[in-house]
Design a protein around this motif. Structure first.
Motif, PDB file in Angstrom:
ATOM      1  N   ASP A   8       0.781  -1.135   0.133  1.00  0.00           N
ATOM      2  CA  ASP A   8       0.002  -0.046   0.027  1.00  0.00           C
ATOM      3  C   ASP A   8       0.614   1.320   0.102  1.00  0.00           C
ATOM      4  O   ASP A   8       0.769   2.088   0.915  1.00  0.00           O
ATOM      5  CB  ASP A   8      -0.886  -0.174   1.175  1.00  0.00           C
ATOM      6  CG  ASP A   8      -2.087  -1.218   1.131  1.00  0.00           C
ATOM      7  OD1 ASP A   8      -3.018  -1.065   0.227  1.00  0.00           O
ATOM      8  OD2 ASP A   8      -1.713  -2.360   1.544  1.00  0.00           O
ATOM      9  N   HIS A  10       0.640   3.549  -2.515  1.00  0.00           N
ATOM     10  CA  HIS A  10      -0.282   4.698  -2.520  1.00  0.00           C
ATOM     11  C   HIS A  10       0.212   6.004  -3.065  1.00  0.00           C
ATOM     12  O   HIS A  10      -0.100   7.110  -2.696  1.00  0.00           O
ATOM     13  CB  HIS A  10      -1.249   4.824  -1.595  1.00  0.00           C
ATOM     14  CG  HIS A  10      -2.532   3.737  -1.267  1.00  0.00           C
ATOM     15  ND1 HIS A  10      -3.126   3.410  -2.621  1.00  0.00           N
ATOM     16  CD2 HIS A  10      -2.646   2.854  -0.510  1.00  0.00           C
ATOM     17  CE1 HIS A  10      -3.943   2.623  -2.166  1.00  0.00           C
ATOM     18  NE2 HIS A  10      -3.626   2.109  -1.050  1.00  0.00           N
ATOM     19  N   ASP A  35      -1.343  -1.950  -4.411  1.00  0.00           N
ATOM     20  CA  ASP A  35      -1.489  -0.850  -4.142  1.00  0.00           C
ATOM     21  C   ASP A  35      -0.369   0.171  -4.391  1.00  0.00           C
ATOM     22  O   ASP A  35      -0.060   0.954  -3.455  1.00  0.00           O
ATOM     23  CB  ASP A  35      -2.505  -0.245  -3.109  1.00  0.00           C
ATOM     24  CG  ASP A  35      -3.820  -0.879  -3.246  1.00  0.00           C
ATOM     25  OD1 ASP A  35      -4.424  -0.970  -4.415  1.00  0.00           O
ATOM     26  OD2 ASP A  35      -4.798  -0.561  -2.285  1.00  0.00           O
ATOM     27  N   HIS A  62      -6.796  -0.552  -5.956  1.00  0.00           N
ATOM     28  CA  HIS A  62      -6.495   0.557  -6.381  1.00  0.00           C
ATOM     29  C   HIS A  62      -5.740   0.468  -7.886  1.00  0.00           C
ATOM     30  O   HIS A  62      -6.114   1.140  -9.038  1.00  0.00           O
ATOM     31  CB  HIS A  62      -5.838   1.486  -5.716  1.00  0.00           C
ATOM     32  CG  HIS A  62      -6.767   2.086  -4.494  1.00  0.00           C
ATOM     33  ND1 HIS A  62      -7.195   3.323  -4.463  1.00  0.00           N
ATOM     34  CD2 HIS A  62      -6.968   1.565  -3.563  1.00  0.00           C
ATOM     35  CE1 HIS A  62      -8.035   3.628  -3.438  1.00  0.00           C
ATOM     36  NE2 HIS A  62      -7.929   2.394  -3.014  1.00  0.00           N
ATOM     37  N   HIS A 115      -2.904  -9.611  -1.579  1.00  0.00           N
ATOM     38  CA  HIS A 115      -3.232  -8.141  -1.438  1.00  0.00           C
ATOM     39  C   HIS A 115      -4.298  -8.209  -0.248  1.00  0.00           C
ATOM     40  O   HIS A 115      -3.951  -7.539   0.814  1.00  0.00           O
ATOM     41  CB  HIS A 115      -3.851  -7.498  -2.475  1.00  0.00           C
ATOM     42  CG  HIS A 115      -3.848  -6.029  -2.397  1.00  0.00           C
ATOM     43  ND1 HIS A 115      -3.047  -5.050  -1.819  1.00  0.00           N
ATOM     44  CD2 HIS A 115      -4.986  -5.142  -2.395  1.00  0.00           C
ATOM     45  CE1 HIS A 115      -3.553  -3.619  -1.700  1.00  0.00           C
ATOM     46  NE2 HIS A 115      -4.990  -3.755  -1.810  1.00  0.00           N
ATOM     47  N   HIS A 147      -3.896  -4.227   2.162  1.00  0.00           N
ATOM     48  CA  HIS A 147      -5.187  -4.008   1.974  1.00  0.00           C
ATOM     49  C   HIS A 147      -5.764  -3.126   2.937  1.00  0.00           C
ATOM     50  O   HIS A 147      -6.505  -2.339   3.048  1.00  0.00           O
ATOM     51  CB  HIS A 147      -5.743  -5.155   1.435  1.00  0.00           C
ATOM     52  CG  HIS A 147      -7.175  -4.971   0.883  1.00  0.00           C
ATOM     53  ND1 HIS A 147      -7.450  -3.622   0.135  1.00  0.00           N
ATOM     54  CD2 HIS A 147      -8.423  -5.504   0.952  1.00  0.00           C
ATOM     55  CE1 HIS A 147      -8.744  -3.727  -0.421  1.00  0.00           C
ATOM     56  NE2 HIS A 147      -9.451  -4.668   0.167  1.00  0.00           N
ATOM     57  N   HIS A 149      -4.184  -1.699   5.404  1.00  0.00           N
ATOM     58  CA  HIS A 149      -3.512  -0.490   5.994  1.00  0.00           C
ATOM     59  C   HIS A 149      -3.178  -0.580   7.618  1.00  0.00           C
ATOM     60  O   HIS A 149      -2.834   0.306   8.081  1.00  0.00           O
ATOM     61  CB  HIS A 149      -4.011   0.676   5.641  1.00  0.00           C
ATOM     62  CG  HIS A 149      -4.253   1.272   4.272  1.00  0.00           C
ATOM     63  ND1 HIS A 149      -4.149   2.261   3.472  1.00  0.00           N
ATOM     64  CD2 HIS A 149      -4.258   0.141   2.990  1.00  0.00           C
ATOM     65  CE1 HIS A 149      -4.166   2.070   2.173  1.00  0.00           C
ATOM     66  NE2 HIS A 149      -4.290   0.991   1.876  1.00  0.00           N
TER      67      HIS A 149
HETATM   68 ZN    ZN Z   1      -4.579   0.178  -0.294  1.00  0.00          ZN
END
Ligand code: ZN
Length: 246
Positions: A8, A10, A35, A62, A115, A147, A149
């Motif tokens: 993640d 991001h 992600d 995402h 994930h 996933h 976080h």
């Molecule tokens: Zn995420």
């Protein structure tokens, strides 16, 4: 072999950069549980870094939406705005890279990556009940997922389930010594948008010889990421939440 285990990201370059500095010299290979993009404002830079440096990457939800593999409508409004903006920032070739990312489960010799969960790449693995069902679906004793976080995860020994807690705010590392009779589902936490109340970037290092997993947290310049979010015209809430870690 020592693995830097990320999830993640991001599109938060400053968080990723802080993690790489903090972990420098302490790993040989890098893996990512998905992600890469969404929410923050440096999708191209984070994607290119991932492409060039990770030995294994699986897709997150995402990544799927930005790649056009899944409908935007499943996202809340803020995530939709960020996904639409992200699509504009990436080249055709970068979008193709996202489209071709493998889906979890993805196994290396020593561990498996997901994930969401072993049962479903989009499942949020939060409760003990979800974890118990997930342990029925694993192949290897060591598993990493993302996933949610939320740093931490679960372990199971002879049918008994336990939780791996996140670090306390005054800690920057905790080392788990892996036991041969115990199965693990470990979330390294999110590099780019932690949601466990601790705004520090989160990651893990797995040492396959010592059989340890270190959970780590490191501060990063949130202001720098927030400024990029404002400059990009992304929703302010995406910056505010980084300061809270929520
Ligand atoms: Zn995420």
């Amino acid at each position: 072999m020592r693995f830097l285990v990320l999830s993640d990201l991001h599109a938060n370059w400053h968080a990723l950069d802080a993690v790489l500095n903090d972990a420098e010299g302490q790993y040989e290979q890098i893996v990512c549980c998905g992600d890469l993009v969404g929410y923050n404002a440096q999708p191209a830079r984070v994607l290119e870094w991932t492409r060039q440096n990770c030995v294994a990457v699986i897709r997150g939800n995402h990544d799927k939406v930005v790649a056009g593999l899944e409908d935007l409508e499943w996202f809340n409004e803020v995530a939709q705005v960020a996904a639409r903006w992200t699509i504009q920032q990436l080249s055709e070739e970068q979008l193709l890279f996202l489209r071709e990312l493998p889906k979890g489960p993805y196994s290396l010799p020593d561990f498996t990556m997901y994930h969401g969960s072993p049962r479903d790449e989009d499942e949020y693995l939060i409760t003990g009940r979800e974890a118990a069902a997930s342990f029925d679906s694993i192949q290897l004793p060591l598993n990493f997922f993302g996933h949610t976080h939320l740093e931490g995860g679960f372990f199971q020994m002879r049918g008994r389930l336990g939780a791996i807690p996140q670090l306390k705010k005054n800690e920057s590392e905790t080392v788990l010594e892996l036991h041969p009779d115990i199965a693990y589902l470990i979330n390294p936490g999110s590099v780019g948008q932690p949601r466990d109340g601790d705004p520090r970037a989160s990651y893990a290092i797995f040492d396959s010889e010592k059989r340890t997993v270190s959970l780590r947290r490191v501060s990063y310049p949130i202001d720098a990421t927030a400024e990029e979010i404002y400059a990009a015209g992304l929703p302010d809430v995406l910056a505010f939440r980084l300061y809270q870690g929520l």
